[in-house]
Enzyme design. Structure first.
Site, PDB file in Angstrom:
ATOM      1  N   ARG A  55     -10.635 -10.780 -11.070  1.00 26.40           N
ATOM      2  CA  ARG A  55      -9.573  -9.790 -11.245  1.00 26.40           C
ATOM      3  C   ARG A  55      -8.488 -10.244 -12.214  1.00 26.40           C
ATOM      4  O   ARG A  55      -8.078  -9.485 -13.081  1.00 26.40           O
ATOM      5  CB  ARG A  55      -8.954  -9.494  -9.879  1.00 26.40           C
ATOM      6  N   ARG A  56      -7.993 -11.446 -12.078  1.00 26.68           N
ATOM      7  CA  ARG A  56      -6.790 -11.840 -12.808  1.00 26.68           C
ATOM      8  C   ARG A  56      -7.052 -12.901 -13.864  1.00 26.68           C
ATOM      9  O   ARG A  56      -6.132 -13.510 -14.383  1.00 26.68           O
ATOM     10  CB  ARG A  56      -5.736 -12.365 -11.836  1.00 26.68           C
TER      11      ARG A  56
ATOM     12  N   TYR B 290       1.692   5.266  -2.547  1.00 29.75           N
ATOM     13  CA  TYR B 290       2.056   6.636  -2.217  1.00 29.75           C
ATOM     14  C   TYR B 290       3.463   6.979  -2.692  1.00 29.75           C
ATOM     15  O   TYR B 290       3.756   8.149  -2.965  1.00 29.75           O
ATOM     16  CB  TYR B 290       1.865   6.879  -0.718  1.00 29.75           C
TER      17      TYR B 290
ATOM     18  N   HIS C  26       0.807  -1.214   0.000  1.00 26.28           N
ATOM     19  CA  HIS C  26       0.000   0.000   0.000  1.00 26.28           C
ATOM     20  C   HIS C  26       0.844   1.269   0.000  1.00 26.28           C
ATOM     21  O   HIS C  26       0.560   2.182  -0.776  1.00 26.28           O
ATOM     22  CB  HIS C  26      -1.001   0.029   1.147  1.00 26.28           C
TER      23      HIS C  26
ATOM     24  N   HIS D 198      -9.673   0.425 -10.779  1.00 30.47           N
ATOM     25  CA  HIS D 198      -9.238   1.455  -9.837  1.00 30.47           C
ATOM     26  C   HIS D 198      -7.738   1.693  -9.943  1.00 30.47           C
ATOM     27  O   HIS D 198      -7.265   2.840  -9.960  1.00 30.47           O
ATOM     28  CB  HIS D 198      -9.597   1.022  -8.410  1.00 30.47           C
ATOM     29  N   PHE D 199      -6.993   0.619 -10.036  1.00 26.85           N
ATOM     30  CA  PHE D 199      -5.535   0.674 -10.146  1.00 26.85           C
ATOM     31  C   PHE D 199      -5.117   1.471 -11.378  1.00 26.85           C
ATOM     32  O   PHE D 199      -4.159   2.250 -11.346  1.00 26.85           O
ATOM     33  CB  PHE D 199      -5.041  -0.766 -10.240  1.00 26.85           C
ATOM     34  N   HIS D 200      -5.871   1.308 -12.468  1.00 26.09           N
ATOM     35  CA  HIS D 200      -5.536   2.013 -13.701  1.00 26.09           C
ATOM     36  C   HIS D 200      -5.950   3.490 -13.648  1.00 26.09           C
ATOM     37  O   HIS D 200      -5.402   4.305 -14.384  1.00 26.09           O
ATOM     38  CB  HIS D 200      -6.179   1.313 -14.904  1.00 26.09           C
TER      39      HIS D 200
END
Length: 549
Positions: free
Chosen positions: A439-440, A227, A223, A374-376
């Site tokens: 997801r994968r 950041y 996580h 979301h990641f993208h």
């Protein structure tokens, strides 16, 4: 300001550019893997030469999520410290080069194993998936190399503080050090699981590993990694963008405080990625969810500071009304427009992050392709577009060239192409994730026939969006090569904003590292010590490894 601080030293520029060359090479290869991935997911394309879907998925995730970001960030940060705190000493520059070569060797080692299908373990390389030991050793090299490069920045920061007692360090240098400390502390987790668990396991020294401990150590790192990606974009938003638009930084103190809060609240929150996992008491999950939402505070501080800067600039240009400043922004300047698109994308990205971290809402989207969407939005739009915007002035500055009008226009076109492609692809991922799409998976062998039929339009939309994104990758690579090798010779500004005259004086307590590191260590111990003791005392039988191929 001294003249030698206005431009990055040529030797330091070569160090920074070496990192950028690797970063954009990773973008090219990882982008191609991403295109193949969405085409396979559409159900209308088969990979050639026996290449596996999960092999391509691993290449895409590792090259873009780890290699592109780490090399770009460290290269940018070397340049930022050299620009704002002065030319590197020979010792610091030597450490920077050692760090670069160690990272590059590690990258080649890990990438080679993935290409040989000996490390098809996805971006997260969760146990009990097992890779070749060279893959894990390569990861160790990448992390250790980044520590060596980061130490060069810290040395230069300490030297500046010694030479300027009682003065706050240059804001951009301070932000770089915060991000470097965050990275070093966070990577202790992934280094621990790789060195003490996965590497001995893959070498056959131990037969089994504790999967829960391994995953917990990964997300202790995983996580704050987000950041580590995001804070360099914030550096550009806080410090670079005000100079580009002709304005000033709203508050030096607020910017420093927001970065300190990101450091404090980004690390002890990894359990919110493990909300559905057994073996972790619900209380500790709840505590880390609360700490996760504390990050909303510096995020809102950042938004306030940015829009205050925009409004002050607009008022100085004669704007009136609530949103009159909007028309006064330099929309024809790619150095501003491209990162601004990234800022806008962070609004839905942040909203999606709140859903991901919420205990009950997470149950709906956990391990669905919503998470990938979301990641993208976060990394591949907000962060990456800001990185592109940085590159449009940083690359010509470091190579002694200029951003021409033609390249500036093409850069804006590239950002629009990227935004359109990502909106289509990420939007489809979010939508089909709510329908339960995994997801994968490539979807081709997952679920019953009715599910597969329901997902087809979204799969096609992802392929369309991914194809448009690949066009965007082609455009950014063309611009990068032009700016690095073919653009006209000249002087391109490294823009660094100044704080408004009316701002309060920056209190030196914001650079009292004894206070902030003590608070950080205390938060980590509170969040992780008891859960780790429970994991070890109540550990289930450890898992043997298996492979995806």
């Amino acid at each position: 300001m001294k003249k030698d601080l206005l431009k990055v030293n040529r030797k330091d520029a070569k160090l920074a550019m070496a990192h950028l060359y690797v970063a954009f090479t990773a973008l090219a290869l990882g982008g191609l893997a991403g295109l193949l991935q969405v085409l396979v997911r559409s159900g209308r394309f088969t990979l050639p030469a026996g290449i596996g879907y999960y092999q391509v998925l691993t290449v895409h995730g590792v090259l873009l999520g780890l290699v592109l970001t780490t090399f770009f960030i460290i290269g940018f940060q070397h340049a930022a410290v050299s620009r704002t705190s002065g030319t590197y000493s020979n010792k610091s520059r030597f450490l920077g080069w050692i760090g670069f070569w160690v990272m590059l060797i590690g990258t080649v080692m890990s990438a080679l194993m993935i290409l040989l299908n000996e490390a098809t373990v996805l971006y997260t390389f969760y146990a009990p998936l097992q890779a070749h030991w060279i893959f894990y050793l390569g990861l160790v090299f990448v992390v250790v190399g980044s520590w060596i490069g980061g130490s060069a920045m810290i040395i230069e920061y300490i030297k500046w503080r010694k030479n300027h007692p009682g003065q706050p360090s240059p804001l951009l240098t301070f932000m770089v050090i915060i991000n470097t400390v965050l990275w070093i502390v966070a990577t202790l987790g992934v280094a621990g699981t790789v060195i003490f668990q996965l590497l001995p396991w893959s070498l056959g020294f131990v037969e089994r590993v504790d999967v829960l401990v391994s995953r917990t150590l990964f997300w202790y790192f995983g996580h704050p990694l987000v950041y580590f990606w995001l804070l360099p974009a914030y550096m550009a938003w806080y410090v670079i963008i005000p100079k580009i638009i002709g304005g000033k930084i709203f508050s030096d103190s607020l910017a420093r405080l927001s970065f300190i809060l990101f450091l404090l609240f980004s690390i002890p929150v990894g359990f919110h990625h493990q909300l559905v996992e057994p073996g972790i008491d619900a209380f500790w999950k709840f505590l880390q969810v609360v700490l996760t939402f504390m990050v909303v505070i510096p995020s809102l501080m950042t938004a306030f500071s940015l829009f205050a800067t925009f409004e002050m600039h607009g008022r100085s240009k004669g704007s009136k009304g609530v949103f009159g400043w909007f028309r006064k922004l330099p929309w024809g300047d790619a150095r501003f427009t491209v990162p601004f698109i990234g800022m806008v994308a962070f609004i839905p990205a942040g909203a999606g992050g709140i859903i991901n971290a919420s205990n009950q809402m997470n149950q709906v989207i956990h391990n669905t392709i919503w998470v990938t969407g979301h990641f993208h939005l976060t990394l591949a739009t907000s962060v990456v577009l800001t990185f592109f915007g940085i590159a449009y002035w940083l690359v010509p500055h470091l190579t002694g060239r200029i951003l021409t009008k033609a390249m500036n226009k093409l850069a804006i076109v590239q950002a629009i192409v990227w935004a359109v492609g990502m909106s289509i692809m990420s939007g489809a991922m979010h939508a089909v994730g709510l329908l339960g799409a995994p997801r994968r998976s490539s979807y081709s062998t997952y679920g019953d026939a009715s599910q597969a039929l329901e997902w087809i339009p979204y799969q096609i939309a992802q392929a369309v969006g991914g194809t448009i994104l690949f066009i965007g990758i082609f455009l950014i690579l063309y611009i990068f090569i032009n700016l690095a090798f073919f653009a006209p010779k000249g002087e391109q500004e490294f823009p660094v904003g100044e704080t408004v005259e009316a701002a309060e004086k920056t209190p030196m307590v914001l650079e009292n590292w004894k206070i902030w590191m003590t608070v950080l260590v205390a938060l980590i111990l509170v969040a992780y010590s008891v859960p780790f003791i429970d994991m070890i005392q109540n550990a289930p039988p450890a898992s043997k490894g298996y492979r995806l191929w």
